[in-house]
Design a protein around this motif. Structure first.
Motif, PDB file in Angstrom:
ATOM      1  N   LEU A 554       0.831  -1.209   0.000  1.00 49.76           N
ATOM      2  CA  LEU A 554       0.000   0.000   0.000  1.00 49.76           C
ATOM      3  C   LEU A 554       0.863   1.254   0.000  1.00 49.76           C
ATOM      4  CD1 LEU A 554      -2.737  -0.986   2.628  1.00 49.76           C
ATOM      5  CD2 LEU A 554      -2.695  -1.414   0.175  1.00 49.76           C
ATOM      6  N   GLY A 555       2.103   1.131   0.494  1.00 59.47           N
ATOM      7  CA  GLY A 555       3.004   2.276   0.510  1.00 59.47           C
ATOM      8  C   GLY A 555       3.394   2.747  -0.881  1.00 59.47           C
ATOM      9  N   PHE A 556       3.196   1.903  -1.899  1.00 65.96           N
ATOM     10  CA  PHE A 556       3.471   2.319  -3.266  1.00 65.96           C
ATOM     11  C   PHE A 556       2.280   3.070  -3.862  1.00 65.96           C
ATOM     12  CE2 PHE A 556       6.725  -0.744  -2.546  1.00 65.96           C
ATOM     13  CZ  PHE A 556       7.779  -0.347  -3.346  1.00 65.96           C
ATOM     14  N   PHE A 557       1.128   3.014  -3.186  1.00 65.47           N
ATOM     15  CA  PHE A 557      -0.028   3.826  -3.549  1.00 65.47           C
ATOM     16  C   PHE A 557      -0.006   5.132  -2.752  1.00 65.47           C
ATOM     17  CE2 PHE A 557      -1.119  -0.425  -4.670  1.00 65.47           C
ATOM     18  CZ  PHE A 557      -2.055  -0.366  -5.680  1.00 65.47           C
ATOM     19  N   ARG A 558       0.163   4.968  -1.457  1.00 62.25           N
ATOM     20  CA  ARG A 558       0.281   6.097  -0.530  1.00 62.25           C
ATOM     21  C   ARG A 558       0.868   5.555   0.760  1.00 62.25           C
ATOM     22  NH1 ARG A 558      -2.023   3.187   2.636  1.00 62.25           N
ATOM     23  NH2 ARG A 558      -4.240   2.962   3.008  1.00 62.25           N
ATOM     24  N   ILE A 559       1.598   6.360   1.454  1.00 63.93           N
ATOM     25  CA  ILE A 559       2.206   5.904   2.698  1.00 63.93           C
ATOM     26  C   ILE A 559       1.577   6.663   3.860  1.00 63.93           C
ATOM     27  CG2 ILE A 559       4.110   7.581   2.846  1.00 63.93           C
ATOM     28  CD1 ILE A 559       4.371   3.771   3.476  1.00 63.93           C
ATOM     29  N   TRP A 560       1.460   6.008   4.977  1.00 64.05           N
ATOM     30  CA  TRP A 560       1.004   6.681   6.198  1.00 64.05           C
ATOM     31  C   TRP A 560       2.228   7.375   6.784  1.00 64.05           C
ATOM     32  CZ3 TRP A 560      -3.458   8.221   7.801  1.00 64.05           C
ATOM     33  CH2 TRP A 560      -3.697   8.525   9.146  1.00 64.05           C
ATOM     34  N   GLU A 561       2.238   8.692   6.637  1.00 62.83           N
ATOM     35  CA  GLU A 561       3.410   9.495   6.988  1.00 62.83           C
ATOM     36  C   GLU A 561       3.160  10.204   8.312  1.00 62.83           C
ATOM     37  OE1 GLU A 561       6.314  11.802   4.102  1.00 62.83           O
ATOM     38  OE2 GLU A 561       4.515  12.999   4.501  1.00 62.83           O
ATOM     39  N   ILE A 562       4.089  10.029   9.234  1.00 65.33           N
ATOM     40  CA  ILE A 562       3.923  10.505  10.604  1.00 65.33           C
ATOM     41  C   ILE A 562       5.036  11.499  10.920  1.00 65.33           C
ATOM     42  CG2 ILE A 562       3.742   9.765  13.016  1.00 65.33           C
ATOM     43  CD1 ILE A 562       3.317   6.869  11.780  1.00 65.33           C
ATOM     44  N   MET A 741      -5.789  -1.034   5.965  1.00 68.32           N
ATOM     45  CA  MET A 741      -6.803  -0.116   5.437  1.00 68.32           C
ATOM     46  C   MET A 741      -6.609  -0.027   3.924  1.00 68.32           C
ATOM     47  SD  MET A 741      -7.461   3.691   6.927  1.00 68.32           S
ATOM     48  CE  MET A 741      -8.875   4.687   6.474  1.00 68.32           C
ATOM     49  N   VAL A 742      -7.244  -0.935   3.191  1.00 69.82           N
ATOM     50  CA  VAL A 742      -6.952  -1.123   1.766  1.00 69.82           C
ATOM     51  C   VAL A 742      -7.883  -0.282   0.905  1.00 69.82           C
ATOM     52  CG1 VAL A 742      -6.693  -2.813  -0.072  1.00 69.82           C
ATOM     53  CG2 VAL A 742      -6.243  -3.479   2.290  1.00 69.82           C
ATOM     54  N   PRO A 743      -7.360   0.677   0.131  1.00 69.82           N
ATOM     55  CA  PRO A 743      -8.199   1.450  -0.786  1.00 69.82           C
ATOM     56  C   PRO A 743      -8.821   0.543  -1.852  1.00 69.82           C
ATOM     57  CG  PRO A 743      -6.045   2.494  -0.495  1.00 69.82           C
ATOM     58  CD  PRO A 743      -5.961   1.136   0.123  1.00 69.82           C
ATOM     59  N   LYS A 744      -9.948   0.978  -2.387  1.00 71.48           N
ATOM     60  CA  LYS A 744     -10.655   0.183  -3.398  1.00 71.48           C
ATOM     61  C   LYS A 744      -9.833   0.012  -4.670  1.00 71.48           C
ATOM     62  CE  LYS A 744     -15.211   1.708  -1.781  1.00 71.48           C
ATOM     63  NZ  LYS A 744     -16.424   2.502  -2.114  1.00 71.48           N
TER      64      LYS A 744
END
Length: 909
Positions: A554-562, A741-744
């Motif tokens: 999922l990080g190649f789609f978007r990453i949860w950046e903190i 949390m997987v996007p469609k």
């Protein structure tokens, strides 16, 4: 001389789409989109164009591919390797027609074709039959160059062609013509036909040498009819096509390859030859057991060096200090020396360390480091004369010099945190070359690390080759991040966003989300050199592995950046993402941004979190700036500051103070004051719940839009920029870990790219489901019962009795009360469901395979869990409780697994 080539491809477009061809050479536009040639539509889905290759064409070996120009201007390239033609093979007297079959990325055959796991491991071929090109020299003849792709052909079988004329055996399979496998998995044959033999129909078959076994391809017959479009305007050619190149795509077959494997970390393997930990040499014994049971894949966790602290904290395999260097802890000392003193020391420690129920990371690392340095001291004088060693260093100089110097400086300063080093806290390539040269004071120590990496390479490579000899593929693991103080961050800080951390939002693994501490990637910078770091990294992996798992794809789609000042993952945001703009919030009536972005702390909030200690908390950690309204003191204003400044006596207040910091509704962007992001799980905060109903309704609508609606197209486009490069630069089979949390958009993107997704029965992506049923899985998936981040199947059964009961009745279809323990018959029913699914690969943790046995299933399942994702300080020390040697001797257990594989048609032997 001029060559005329008609390119024809069959592709059924949507309204408004167009088909183009692009490739090397001026005639095909030199891969430039603006100069690509547009094909025109004929009928029945056929598109074609006539291309003139002039005599002065510099490039004789032409590569090309088709792409679809979508209605939005986006290029959609066909899958598979580039197509090729050699102008020297063409007769300039004729038009040459290339009839191509569009290469769909979703086809099983293209997945096989792209992957060394299928081509080189499962179906490698020896003594290949040579292919000879036939040129047309007669005006009365037509030459057809047949070509078809098929990977799923046993080594004792071949592809044949049979058809409706005498040249093709008049449909008699005993007269079928054999194709050459020189370019396997592409099969070729050139045949000459007289005009009387045209047109004709034909098919391909798979047969053994005697043709006593024949497997026909499915579907309707293939047909040859001569082209009706001629090129009479070209005076130097005849007006008929004489040479046809039939790139017939794939062998039409409903038979899909399905196989199975075992997942186990190398460090957890137990053998009588080991030294308190699994080693690369132990993979050989695991291969023997897998071969005995009929398994064809071994999946392991990351094996790169993680040494930063010199303590058990370095046991975390996903926190590598180099994406290239292998971990010294996996080396087998006995293979490096014949010194009786050293071997006696190994034997002395072996019995004690191997008797431990779990890995003693520090003890193993210390003894191996001591012995390696002793061996190096004995061997270093002769290393310069060892050509294999010097070649290894030279071939890997791009990374091994920096790694070795980093390791020496880490040893010198007793820490891998280069930001604290008095020298070389930043580094240049010139510095690296200087300090790894023979004149450097560090040179001897640098060579020690060359020596260790050389032998690790030899041992892992030998294990990989041994696995291939048994038709077993090794599946590696590509961590989503690297350590913040890694060699990669030290040498290439521009590739990372060092002020941010990688993690994951709350999920089944962790209520507060996960903060892995890794810096996020600076993708825009990486793009400038065509992602050279990724290409190099994957190239290194492919030396040993035939498949790999992309950790947190999922990080190649978007990453949860903190933000770097956080400890948990609750105050993160997705990057990239479309934010809530200040103007957008204002248009929705959201004005008081300080109220929403600052921790909302009232006296009743303190009572809720601290109870009778509310007053002490207020006086010690907060300032009251209005009646019963508080803000955290500056030294406790972030999670990181709380962790750093809290005394041992006040440690009990840490969870509550974290809750205060997290009590916001919106997170402000640190780089743009006009961008805001909803805090994940906003409805669990009093900041949100104490707003007016209208404001709560407005914010909740914006929350749903941000997390579940507005990002899908953006994330799909981002993944389609990044993931194709992963596919393009490696021959390993690509598998993605798409949990959480997987996007469609994730599943269709992975499917279209031919990347295998992961299915875990207990973690359905659909929140409305309690469980997956394996019969729902599509072919391009890997299914499993558990992952290293979860309890084993037996562990989950005992931990969650209520869900286990539902699972027992609804998914397994069994009546009555579920057994208290996950008995072998239950484990078998679960595994059998997975094996009978459509998934390409079923791969189970060794612990879950053990669940089939009453004897091996006696161990407390709590001891079999590998990781606790909610605990960033987890000690990774699980060890298998059975020696590999004893496991191999247990033929009854192996036969039980064989039986399950055979009944589900996953045994390829």
């Amino acid at each position: 001389m001029t060559n005329l080539v008609r390119f024809k491809v069959n592709y059924y477009t949507r309204l408004g789409q167009e088909v183009y061809i692009s490739g090397t050479g001026e005639a095909l536009g030199n891969w430039e989109e603006a100069n690509s040639k547009k094909l025109h539509y004929c009928d029945n889905g056929d598109w074609e164009t006539l291309v003139e290759f002039k005599g002065d064409e510099k490039e004789k070996n032409i590569e090309y591919k088709y792409f679809i120009m979508d209605t939005n201007g986006e290029k959609i390239w066909e899958s598979g390797p580039n197509r090729s033609l050699n102008l020297n093979d063409l007769n300039s007297n004729y038009i040459h027609e290339f009839r191509d079959t569009y290469q769909s990325p979703t086809s099983a055959e293209n997945t096989y074709l792209d992957s060394s796991f299928f081509r080189e491991v499962l179906f490698s071929r020896e003594n290949k039959q040579a292919y000879s090109l036939v040129k047309n020299t007669s005006s009365d003849k037509v030459i057809i160059h047949f070509q078809v792709k098929s990977t799923y052909v046993p080594p004792t079988h071949s592809i044949y062609i049979v058809g409706s004329n005498s040249a093709l055996g008049n449909w008699r399979t005993d007269r079928a013509v054999k194709l050459s496998d020189e370019f396997y998995p592409v099969w070729k044959v050139d045949l000459e036909f007289s005009k009387e033999q045209l047109p004709f129909s034909y098919k391909y078959i798979i047969a053994d040498k005697t043709k006593s076994y024949v497997h026909w391809e499915h579907g309707s017959d293939r047909w040859f009819t001569a082209s009706t479009v001629h090129a009479t305007e070209y005076s130097n050619t005849t007006n008929e096509d004489r040479d046809f190149f039939f790139n017939d795509g794939e062998f039409k077959d409903s038979q899909l390859l399905r196989t199975a494997g075992v997942a186990v970390p190398v460090f957890s393997l137990r053998s009588k030859k080991g030294l308190g930990i699994g080693e690369f040499n132990d993979i050989n014994a695991l291969v023997d057991w897998s071969h005995q049971t009929g398994l064809h894949m071994i999946q392991i966790l990351p094996i790169n060096d993680t040494t930063v602290y010199y303590t058990w904290r370095d046991s975390y395999p996903y926190s590598s200090v180099s994406v290239y260097a292998l971990h010294p802890i996996y080396i087998h000392i006995d293979s490096l020396t014949k010194d009786p003193k050293i071997l006696a020391t190994v034997a002395q420690h072996r019995e004690k360390l191997n008797s431990l129920p779990a890995l003693d990371y520090e003890a193993v690392m210390n003894i191996k480091t001591t012995l390696l340095k002793e061996i190096y001291a004995q061997e270093k004088k002769s290393l310069g004369q060892n050509k294999e060693f010097t070649d290894f260093v030279k071939e890997n100089s791009d990374w091994i010099k920096a790694y070795a110097l980093y390791s020496v400086l880490r040893d010198t300063h007793k820490s891998g945190d280069f930001t604290t080093w008095p020298v070389y806290s930043t580094i240049t390539q010139e510095d690296i070359e200087k300090e790894t040269s023979p004149s450097s004071k560090y040179y001897d120590s640098v060579c020690y690390y060359y020596f260790v990496q050389f032998h690790l390479h030899l041992q892992l490579l030998a294990a990989s080759k041994y696995a291939v000899s048994k038709r077993i593929g090794l599946k590696g693991d590509l961590p989503i991040g690297v350590n913040r103080v890694s060699v990669d961050a030290w040498v290439n800080p521009h590739l990372f966003r060092m002020n941010m951390s990688t993690g994951a939002p709350p999920d089944a693994f962790a209520d507060d989300g996960q903060n892995w501490g890794f810096p996020t990637y600076n993708w825009e910078v990486m793009k400038k050199d065509d992602y050279a770091w990724w290409r190099s990294r994957l190239g290194q992996m492919s030396k040993y592995f035939h498949a790999f798992r992309i950790d947190h794809i999922l990080g190649f789609f978007r990453i949860w950046e903190i933000p770097a000042n956080c400890v948990t993952g609750l105050l993160g945001k997705f990057n990239p993402s479309l934010p809530l703009w200040r103007s957008e919030l204002a248009n929705n009536g959201v004005w008081d941004l300080d109220r929403l972005t600052q921790p909302y702390i009232r006296y009743h909030t303190l009572r809720e979190h601290f109870g009778e200690y509310a007053d002490y908390t207020a006086s010690k950690f907060l300032n009251e700036y209005s009646s019963n309204v508080y803000q955290l003191k500056p030294e406790f204003s972030t999670e990181k500051l709380i962790e750093q400044n809290l005394t041992a006596d006040d440690a009990m207040y840490k969870p509550g103070l974290f809750k205060l910091v997290q009590n916001v509704s919106l997170c402000a962007d640190s780089e743009d004051e006009n961008r805001f992001y909803p805090r994940i799980e906003i409805t669990k905060t009093s900041n949100f719940n104490e707003l007016s109903d209208d404001m709560k309704s407005t914010l909740h609508r914006l929350y749903i839009s941000y997390f579940f609606e507005r990002q899908e197209e953006l994330w799909a486009q981002v993944a389609l920029q990044r993931l194709p490069l992963i596919k393009k630069c490696t021959s390993m089979l690509v598998c993605g870990e798409d949990l959480g949390m997987v996007p469609k958009c994730v599943e269709p993107v992975l499917h279209d790219l031919g990347i295998l997704g992961l299915r875990i029965q207990r973690m359905p992506s659909d929140s409305n489901k309690d469980f997956y049923h394996p019969n729902e899985y599509s072919y391009l998936t890997v299914n499993t019962t558990s992952s290293h981040d979860m309890s084993t199947l037996r562990g989950w059964w005992e931990e969650d009795r209520a869900r286990a009961q539902v699972f027992y009745n609804r998914i397994l279809g069994m009546f009555g009360d579920a057994p208290y323990f996950c008995e072998p018959y239950v484990s078998e029913a679960v595994i059998a469901q997975h094996l009978h699914s459509s998934s390409m690969i079923s791969i189970f943790p060794l612990q879950d395979w053990f669940g089939l046995s009453t004897e091996y299933g006696k161990r407390d399942p709590k001891e079999e869990k590998i990781n606790e994702p909610s605990n960033p300080m987890h000690y990774w020390r699980y060890r298998v409780h059975v020696n590999l040697e004893d496991l191999i001797e247990d033929t009854d257990f192996s036969k039980n697994i064989q039986r399950l594989l055979l009944s589900s048609n996953r045994n390829l032997d």
